[in-house]
Design an enzyme around this catalytic site. Sequence first.
Site, mmCIF file in Angstrom:
data_model
loop_
_atom_site.group_PDB
_atom_site.id
_atom_site.type_symbol
_atom_site.label_atom_id
_atom_site.label_comp_id
_atom_site.label_asym_id
_atom_site.label_seq_id
_atom_site.Cartn_x
_atom_site.Cartn_y
_atom_site.Cartn_z
ATOM 1 N N LYS A 108 0.834 -1.209 0.000
ATOM 2 C CA LYS A 108 0.000 0.000 0.000
ATOM 3 C C LYS A 108 0.867 1.258 0.000
ATOM 4 O O LYS A 108 0.567 2.242 -0.686
ATOM 5 C CB LYS A 108 -0.923 0.003 1.216
ATOM 6 C CG LYS A 108 -1.984 -1.075 1.200
ATOM 7 C CD LYS A 108 -2.925 -0.908 0.029
ATOM 8 C CE LYS A 108 -4.033 -1.944 0.036
ATOM 9 N NZ LYS A 108 -4.932 -1.818 -1.136
ATOM 10 N N PRO A 111 -7.752 4.116 4.686
ATOM 11 C CA PRO A 111 -8.691 3.606 5.688
ATOM 12 C C PRO A 111 -8.072 2.617 6.659
ATOM 13 O O PRO A 111 -7.091 1.934 6.343
ATOM 14 C CB PRO A 111 -9.756 2.921 4.830
ATOM 15 C CG PRO A 111 -8.990 2.421 3.655
ATOM 16 C CD PRO A 111 -7.905 3.444 3.397
#
Length: 370
Positions: free
Chosen positions: A227, A250
């Site tokens: 990520k 998130p």
Amino acid sequence: MGIVCPDESKRIEIEEFRRMLLSYAAVHRTKAAAAAAAADDDEFRNPQQLPTAVQQNRELEEKKVCVTSGVSFLGIAIVNQLLLRGYSVRVIVEKQEDLEKLREMEITGEMRQSKSSTVEAVMANLNDVQSLSEAFNGCRGVFHTAAFVDPAGLSGYSKSMAEVEVMVSKNMTQACAVTPSVKYCMLTSSLLACVWKDLNSSTTIDNDSWSDESICINKKLWYALGKLKAERVAWNVAKESGFKLATICPGLVTGPDFLSRNPTSTIAYLKGAQEMFRNGLLATVDVNRLAISHVLVFEEMKNTASGRYISFERVIRSEEDFEKLARETGTEIRTSTNSIIGASNTHRIGIKLSNAKLCRLMSATFRCNS
């Protein structure tokens, strides 16, 4: 609402283009006739006034978007929120199985719809910039949810998967850059791209925080590494190319049946859960709320919204909350609960997790706690 395959999609796009040309021709004929009949009419002297048909066409253009990984847990939620707001949504699928899943969701009503919304499925290769650009063509914005599945179904997320995610993120943003219709891109990153860094009692984790790549590698946190690197490569391409990018980071995405519908990401996210819990950085967010935040940020990108946004609803701080999360996920953290609870009194006081930037944007809809 209907789901169409690539050939049907092309036919519809040609038909839409033909209707648009006819609309423009009708507008010009009407305007010329009115000007000849009433040359002194002030209505036709206002250069700011656009014909209604032109305005409608522009509104339709602004409401056409593309969603990658649209059959994933989060992807489906984003598609539904877009449809409810009247968007025409193009969902990228890579295999026949995903296409069948979309058709099943339409039949069962899982995919929501409104009178003005449409959804279509388009085959595209995430490893090919040209293929992605063709899929994006005609869309004003792209939502890249970056959902990947471990083929073995065991490791949750491997080091090689992290590299795949980085390459796809680069391909996706390069495709956005070379597609003239695309002006905005929303990328789903992760809170893990922010929290894995050297911490002290005064640390605040917010939208300006980035995880340390070396820490992720040393701890073998491949999901966090994937990520982190995928988001960074997207920002590099966006800055070089000039299109507008926003990312949402998130916490653990939860919601109805989230473990069965999101197993790889859930297992991968929770690697390192003990340390995140001790530092007060183990946070969750409901999938539908997260989907809404994606759409709201996207819509505000036409104004002032930009950069990174941390998204979470709840920080797991108590033993009771942790035990509940362990039961909901059914992952290996269940077997580690005792060791975590034993260390619960050693939480680092002062470390703060802030979602203030997103809360300010969403304040008209939700009350947030930062």
